[in-house]
Scaffold this motif. Structure first.
Motif, PDB file in Angstrom:
ATOM      1  N   ARG A 264       0.644 -10.203  -3.894  1.00  0.00           N
ATOM      2  CA  ARG A 264       0.810  -8.856  -4.144  1.00  0.00           C
ATOM      3  C   ARG A 264      -0.158  -8.498  -5.433  1.00  0.00           C
ATOM      4  O   ARG A 264      -0.400  -7.367  -4.699  1.00  0.00           O
ATOM      5  CB  ARG A 264       2.657  -8.870  -5.112  1.00  0.00           C
ATOM      6  CG  ARG A 264       3.516  -8.280  -4.259  1.00  0.00           C
ATOM      7  CD  ARG A 264       4.825  -9.074  -5.076  1.00  0.00           C
ATOM      8  NE  ARG A 264       5.937  -9.744  -4.446  1.00  0.00           N
ATOM      9  CZ  ARG A 264       6.745  -9.867  -3.235  1.00  0.00           C
ATOM     10  NH1 ARG A 264       6.327 -11.406  -2.570  1.00  0.00           N
ATOM     11  NH2 ARG A 264       7.713 -10.521  -2.591  1.00  0.00           N
TER      12      ARG A 264
ATOM     13  N   HIS B 105      -2.621  -5.723  -4.290  1.00  0.00           N
ATOM     14  CA  HIS B 105      -2.182  -4.195  -5.024  1.00  0.00           C
ATOM     15  C   HIS B 105      -4.099  -4.203  -4.972  1.00  0.00           C
ATOM     16  O   HIS B 105      -4.229  -2.768  -5.020  1.00  0.00           O
ATOM     17  CB  HIS B 105      -1.909  -4.483  -6.389  1.00  0.00           C
ATOM     18  CG  HIS B 105      -2.743  -4.149  -7.635  1.00  0.00           C
ATOM     19  ND1 HIS B 105      -2.161  -2.177  -7.466  1.00  0.00           N
ATOM     20  CD2 HIS B 105      -3.268  -3.843  -8.425  1.00  0.00           C
ATOM     21  CE1 HIS B 105      -2.212  -1.725  -8.915  1.00  0.00           C
ATOM     22  NE2 HIS B 105      -3.538  -2.518  -9.133  1.00  0.00           N
TER      23      HIS B 105
ATOM     24  N   THR C 294       1.617  -4.125 -12.357  1.00  0.00           N
ATOM     25  CA  THR C 294       1.561  -4.464 -10.708  1.00  0.00           C
ATOM     26  C   THR C 294       1.916  -5.921 -11.020  1.00  0.00           C
ATOM     27  O   THR C 294       3.485  -6.113 -10.479  1.00  0.00           O
ATOM     28  CB  THR C 294       1.311  -4.570 -10.292  1.00  0.00           C
ATOM     29  OG1 THR C 294       0.439  -3.250  -9.618  1.00  0.00           O
ATOM     30  CG2 THR C 294       1.392  -5.168  -8.875  1.00  0.00           C
TER      31      THR C 294
ATOM     32  N   ALA D 170       5.738  -7.060  -9.323  1.00  0.00           N
ATOM     33  CA  ALA D 170       5.918  -8.518  -8.968  1.00  0.00           C
ATOM     34  C   ALA D 170       6.841  -9.614  -9.477  1.00  0.00           C
ATOM     35  O   ALA D 170       7.301 -10.645  -8.865  1.00  0.00           O
ATOM     36  CB  ALA D 170       4.263  -9.779  -8.536  1.00  0.00           C
TER      37      ALA D 170
ATOM     38  N   TYR E 245       5.010  -4.986   0.563  1.00  0.00           N
ATOM     39  CA  TYR E 245       3.553  -4.356  -0.117  1.00  0.00           C
ATOM     40  C   TYR E 245       4.274  -3.190  -0.978  1.00  0.00           C
ATOM     41  O   TYR E 245       3.541  -2.638  -1.811  1.00  0.00           O
ATOM     42  CB  TYR E 245       3.658  -2.981   1.179  1.00  0.00           C
ATOM     43  CG  TYR E 245       2.969  -2.029   1.265  1.00  0.00           C
ATOM     44  CD1 TYR E 245       1.565  -2.568   1.413  1.00  0.00           C
ATOM     45  CD2 TYR E 245       2.915  -0.806   1.003  1.00  0.00           C
ATOM     46  CE1 TYR E 245       0.270  -1.292   1.470  1.00  0.00           C
ATOM     47  CE2 TYR E 245       2.215   0.393   0.705  1.00  0.00           C
ATOM     48  CZ  TYR E 245       1.151  -0.167   1.061  1.00  0.00           C
ATOM     49  OH  TYR E 245      -0.077   0.821   0.842  1.00  0.00           O
TER      50      TYR E 245
ATOM     51  N   SER F  43       3.448  -4.081  -4.174  1.00  0.00           N
ATOM     52  CA  SER F  43       2.003  -4.917  -4.951  1.00  0.00           C
ATOM     53  C   SER F  43       1.903  -3.649  -5.741  1.00  0.00           C
ATOM     54  O   SER F  43       0.015  -3.845  -5.607  1.00  0.00           O
ATOM     55  CB  SER F  43       1.501  -5.520  -3.869  1.00  0.00           C
ATOM     56  OG  SER F  43       1.955  -6.045  -3.101  1.00  0.00           O
ATOM     57  N   ASP F  44       2.105  -2.698  -6.531  1.00  0.00           N
ATOM     58  CA  ASP F  44       1.835  -1.725  -7.574  1.00  0.00           C
ATOM     59  C   ASP F  44       3.067  -1.167  -7.445  1.00  0.00           C
ATOM     60  O   ASP F  44       4.216  -1.726  -8.134  1.00  0.00           O
ATOM     61  CB  ASP F  44       1.241  -0.867  -6.158  1.00  0.00           C
ATOM     62  CG  ASP F  44       0.254   0.170  -6.670  1.00  0.00           C
ATOM     63  OD1 ASP F  44       0.518   1.234  -7.555  1.00  0.00           O
ATOM     64  OD2 ASP F  44      -1.527   0.379  -6.651  1.00  0.00           O
TER      65      ASP F  44
END
Length: 418
Positions: free
Chosen positions: A40, A44, A115, A119, A158, A161-162
């Protein structure tokens, strides 16, 4: 400071997995979870923040709102900030404050550290999914397979990951349902108390999901001697609808109705359909019309034959896995029906209403791709039952053992009454 927070999050993940899974399961799960955590961070840096994939999202908006909270903290001191202080916060305040706390500690923008927190939540969710699969009757192998699939499902990967809110939403929903399923097996007041802060946090992430969890959670605390029948479910719904003064006119329900009306409004639907993966239905403006096609898009899109962007095409990888999970879930649901109808209804009371609610407002495949993440996870629990090699009756630790009947003496004649 960002790298220190990343390190701390990784250590917390290892400790959490070892404490929640036990030594044997943790030995296999910890390397998988650490890989999912690291992946992740890589996505990112190399994909999302580099702009390698043209895919829109609200992660940058969340970062901006968190920065506004930090600015207010620096002026007025640290406190819980609401939309009365910053109009742009709306109701999504929990992720904003968590991101703001990380940014405040780092002394400035800290997307990598934020992030890492997301995660950590994503990997913690995989642990909850494992335990929940074991609770409903999946064996250790099937639960581990589900943990791996959950950790690396593309949409979930996805969107954790941010600085998206989808990871918070999925974590809180599955955590609440996990406590509810545990209470369905054995009622525990401590778990009920733990539900309070979780539901409060969920209200300030996606408030309508509290209502999606309400029916199964209500079922989990009812102590019925027999499994619920369809007649019982219809009676419960009828009683709820027959009490508008106590229930339908309450402030939370009015807030939920306002959100539903907003999501189903013509302006919002039209705006969502204007995106690259937008879809329009011939429903005459009625959100409940054309429900069949809407359900099809809600559950099965993006379709393998559809054209679209690179992100759209990559989404088809998950869809193929999702199709397999759906097929297996049918078999798993049949097994759960035979072994524990209470948990069968518990899961369906979340899956079915949530799917229908999302279908009434579906207008963009990319958006529904994110929104159905909790539905995907709960459905995959049923698939884990189909992957279980041994019948659930043989390995479910919560199944009550039958006591042998005491031998009865044979009677060779009538008992004389005195």
């Amino acid at each position: 400071m960002q790298y220190f927070i990343v390190f701390v999050a990784a250590v917390v993940l290892v400790l959490l997995a070892r404490g929640a899974l036990g030594p044997a399961a943790a030995r296999r799960a910890v390397p998988v979870l650490l890989l999912a955590f690291a992946l992740r961070l890589v996505v990112h840096v190399l994909v999302i923040r580099s702009g390698a994939l043209d895919y829109g999202g609200d992660n940058f908006e969340h970062e901006s709102r968190a920065m506004e909270i930090v600015s207010l903290w620096e002026r007025e001191g640290i406190r819980y900030v609401t939309s009365d202080d910053i109009k742009s916060l709306y109701s999504v305040t929990v992720p904003y404050h968590i991101f703001a706390a990380v940014i405040y500690l780092c002394g400035g923008p800290a997307p990598l550290a934020c992030t890492a927190v997301v995660a950590l939540l994503a990997c913690a969710l995989c642990v909850i999914v494992y335990r929940l699969a074991r609770l409903i009757g999946a064996d250790e192998r099937a639960a581990f397979v589900l943990l791996v699939i959950t950790a690396f499902m593309p949409a979930f990967l996805y969107h954790t990951s941010d600085m998206f809110k989808d990871g918070f939403n999925a974590f809180l929903v599955i955590a609440c349902l996990g406590l509810g399923a545990s209470n369905a097996r054995r009622l525990d007041v401590r778990k009920l108390l733990l539900l309070v802060p979780l539901l409060w946090a969920l209200w300030y992430v996606r408030s309508y999901m509290v209502f999606m969890c309400a029916a199964p959670l209500l079922l989990s605390v009812t102590r019925l001697k027999h499994a619920l029948s369809m007649r019982s479910l219809v009676l419960i719904v009828a009683l709820l609808l027959a009490s508008p003064t106590l229930i339908m006119d309450s402030a939370p329900v009015r807030a939920m109705q306002e959100q539903l009306d907003y999501g189903q409004s013509a302006n919002v639907v039209r705006s969502n359909a204007e995106g690259g993966s937008g879809v329009v239905f011939q429903d005459g403006g009625n959100p409940w019309a054309a429900l069949g096609p809407k359900l099809g898009y809600t559950l099965l899109s993006p379709f393998p034959w559809a054209d679209g962007s690179l992100a759209f095409q990559l989404g088809k990888i998950e869809v193929l896995v999702w199709y397999v999970i759906l097929l297996c879930a049918v078999s798993g649901a049949a097994r759960l029906w035979r072994t524990d109808r209470r948990l069968f209804w518990f899961l369906l009371l979340f899956i079915v209403p949530s799917t229908i609610a999302y279908a009434t407002a579906v207008a963009n495949i990319g958006l529904i791709f994110r929104q159905r993440i909790p539905i995907t996870m709960v459905t995959s629990l049923l698939a884990a039952l189909a992957w279980t090699r041994r019948p659930p009756e043989e390995h479910t630790p919560t199944a009550p053992a039958r006591r042998p009947r005491a031998a009865q003496p044979a009677l060779s004649g009538r008992v004389r009454r005195t």
